[in-house]
Design an enzyme around this catalytic site. Structure first.
Site, mmCIF file in Angstrom:
data_model
loop_
_atom_site.group_PDB
_atom_site.id
_atom_site.type_symbol
_atom_site.label_atom_id
_atom_site.label_comp_id
_atom_site.label_asym_id
_atom_site.label_seq_id
_atom_site.Cartn_x
_atom_site.Cartn_y
_atom_site.Cartn_z
ATOM 1 C CD GLU A 42 61.148 91.605 -26.708
ATOM 2 O OE1 GLU A 42 61.467 90.401 -26.905
ATOM 3 O OE2 GLU A 42 62.033 92.507 -26.490
ATOM 4 C CG ASP A 61 65.535 92.133 -31.879
ATOM 5 O OD1 ASP A 61 64.539 92.428 -32.162
ATOM 6 O OD2 ASP A 61 66.177 91.429 -31.066
#
Length: 682
Positions: A126, A216
């Protein structure tokens, strides 16, 4: 690189949380992970830097070993570089440093053993950055990481200064850091390929330009409508073809190649940061809503880009303030970690690391904390780690624990009780309520329930419609069902258990379920005094002298409760004393909020309630004295996920309640017990 040419570092990160069912992983594998690699294999000149979490690599190894063979082929022909990271994808700054290093080394060793690749870089989960990380990562053998360009803008750099990589340090230990383009993150793969080429052309205005995107892998097929656009409509194929066709001025390289072929742009010290959306989600709901409005105003006035470096939102660690449930999981992790490290059990250590998987500790556009199965997976791993560690530490001794400590680090003491079968954690400062009840044989926290609270995005639910075209999950406003605004109820207190309520005699289940029942007492979240701790009997006695309201009068009343553990049973004895001379006529209710499987069946009699958890093979039964009425309703919260707004059952609320008539100076007593049974135990 000459003027008019650029090097393009493309990184792709892939991860699924601990606790996601195999069928979910299989679906994403078929829709995103496998087709991405199959397309990449057809374009050998395109170089990509990949990261797969240990969760995924372990699953590939068991379910699709041929996928690892494909990765090996890409590595062998120099087309792919792999990176390490925390094996179970933890947020590195919020776990013990020895676990952070251990998880990184575990993934590095996996890559070396299974794919014969020694990684130099690390995927930072993250992109949660804190300034001490260079020292920790250097100790783990990491040479470089990638964070968002926003990290660099927040440090005072201009966007045109961001190219290649920078050097930073902590404790005199070096780390190389690449800035990933936020602009490309929103272009790829959601806009026509030409938009990306136009952007890269804009960047190729001077010598030595290196552009980076690290994002991602699920956006290439698993996010809504992306499988259709990326593969069926051929976006990824067109993208790779365009990169090949423009190879005279675009060169795709891996991050390690960039380190070898170019020098660092300069030295930088980055502030605490993550990607901008994460920092927005970390804000409390009211501030988050104000922040959303500010961003909308700046974008409407076309001044957003000018002021973007100064718009820093919140701080990741404050998810632990925003969501007490996340904080309790986090502090449970640290509490268990001490036992695990002391035990030196490798099996316990791996379970602890599974319990550090980040997804259930926060919430934004991903379901995260709102998904009960992810929270359950964290608790399952942490409870299992504790059980395994104590097998070493206690040897054959029976387990009997009674501790008073500031467990959740809020400045107030909690009480932790436990035997071989149960853990019971209680907060005297929060109404003497129980916030965790572990059934250790099944590694299950029975009170894993989420409080219904306002979220900044709730104001957008009425806008939610079915939208055409593919968009990033940050841009979509969709709802999985109509009328979700009708489920927006907010709790004024945390949904713990053994909460003491005094209601008017005409209180209704409907009002209680909506959180609209008027409290006649001041006991729900108030502080109880510890009267007695009895370690041999594993018993705790609490009391509070509070007030109840009757006919505009505030009358004194004393509540005493004694909680004890006996094998598979929790026994609670209550004594309520009317300290006034006036008679009282109220409802007294004991609220329990349970996360027993959401498909449970209830069996209710006047003095008995049984909850069946068929998925995990046990039942929870309550026995009451005095034949109370029992109110029950599902706790449903409205949250946001990749698929849009959705309603999720967080547990079941039970409220056994008694009509309480007390004469002046009168006393009332009752007893209840909670028992856990398995089918094969009887």
């Amino acid at each position: 690189m000459l003027k008019g040419q650029i090097a393009f570092c493309l990184g792709v990160h892939n991860h699924q949380p601990v606790g996601n069912p195999p069928e979910v992983l299989e679906n994403i594998y078929q829709r995103a992970y496998l087709p991405f690699i199959e397309v990449l294999l057809r374009y050998p000149s395109i170089k990509v830097t990949l990261h797969y979490s240990g969760v995924l690599l372990s699953w590939f190894s068991e379910s699709h070993p041929d996928f690892l063979d494909l990765l090996g082929k890409l590595i062998e022909r120099g087309q792919v570089e792999l990176r390490t990271g925390g094996f179970y994808e933890p947020i590195l700054p919020i776990i013990p440093p020895c676990d952070a290093i251990g998880q990184i080394k575990k993934l590095t060793e996996f890559l070396e053993k299974e794919l014969s690749f020694s990684p130099k870089g690390l995927w930072l989960a993250e992109r949660v950055w804190e300034p001490y990380l260079p020292a920790l990562l250097s100790e783990a053998g990491v040479e470089y990481i990638v964070v968002d360009d926003f990290h660099f803008l927040a440090a005072g750099l201009k966007e045109e200064e961001l190219s290649g990589y920078f050097v930073t340090e902590a404790e005199n230990r070096l780390l190389k850091v690449f800035p990933s383009s936020m602009k490309l993150r929103y272009l790829i793969p959601f806009r026509p390929v030409k938009k990306t080429l136009d952007y890269l052309k804009e960047k190729a205005v001077r010598e030595g330009v290196v552009v980076t995107l690290d994002d991602d892998g699920e956006k290439f097929g698993a996010w809504p409508r992306t499988h259709e656009t990326v593969y069926e409509e051929g976006w990824l194929k067109k993208f790779f073809q365009a990169l090949e066709a423009n190879g005279d001025w675009i060169k795709t390289i891996t991050f390690s190649e960039c380190l070898r072929e170019t020098n660092a742009v300069g030295r930088i010290y980055l502030p605490t940061a993550s990607y901008p959306e994460m920092l927005e989600w970390a804000l409390p709901a009211e501030m988050g809503e104000a922040y959303e409005n500010l961003l909308a105003e700046l974008k409407a006035s076309k001044t957003y880009e000018k002021y973007k470096p100064f718009l820093k939102g919140g701080f990741f660690r404050n998810f632990l303030v925003k969501y007490p449930e996340a904080n309790r999981m986090h502090k449970k992790m640290w509490y268990v970690a001490e036992k695990v490290h002391k035990s030196k059990s490798r099996e316990a250590l791996d379970e602890l690391w599974k319990g550090q998987c980040n997804d259930a500790y926060w919430h934004g556009v991903f379901g995260g904390l709102y998904l009960p199965h992810l929270r359950s997976a964290v608790y399952e791993s942490l409870i299992k780690a504790e059980v395994l560690a104590e097998e070493t530490l206690l040897k054959e001794e029976p387990r009997r624990a009674l501790e008073v400590m500031d467990f959740d680090k809020d400045g107030q003491d909690e009480v932790l009780m436990g035997n071989s079968f149960l853990n019971l954690y209680l907060s005297p400062a929060q109404g003497g309520a129980i916030f965790e009840l572990d059934y250790r044989p099944k590694f299950c926290n029975l009170l894993n329930v989420l409080t219904r609270r306002k979220e900044a995005y709730h104001g957008r639910i009425k806008e939610a419609v079915e939208e055409e075209g593919v968009k990033t999950i940050h841009e979509m406003v969709k709802a999985k069902e109509k009328g979700l605004e009708g489920y927006l109820y907010y709790d004024s207190y945390e949904r713990l258990s053994l909460i003491d309520h005094f209601f008017a005699t005409n209180a209704t289940l409907e009002d209680f379920a909506k959180g609209a029942c008027e409290e006649m007492g001041d006991f729900v979240s108030a502080t109880y005094e510890i009267l007695d701790l009895n370690e041999p009997e594993l018993a705790l006695e609490l009391s509070r002298c509070g007030k109840v309201r009757l006919d505009e009068k505030l009358l004194p009343i004393l509540v005493k409760k004694r909680i004890s553990l006996e094998d598979f049973r929790v026994i609670v004895d209550y004594e309520i004393r009317n300290l006034s001379e006036e008679a009282l006529n109220l409802l007294f209710g004991l609220e329990f909020n349970l996360s027993v499987d959401t498909d449970m069946r209830k069996y209710v009699r006047g003095d008995f309630v049984k909850l069946m958890d068929e998925a995990r093979g046990f039942q929870v039964s309550f026995e009451f004295e005095g034949k109370p009425s029992v109110l029950s309703f599902p706790i449903e919260a409205v949250s946001l996920s990749e698929e849009g707004f959705e309603r999720i059952c967080q547990g079941t609320s039970l409220l056994p309640n008694w009509g309480l008539t007390l004469d002046g100076k009168g006393t009332w007593k009752t007893r209840l017990s909670l028992k856990i049974e398995e089918e094969n135990r009887g």
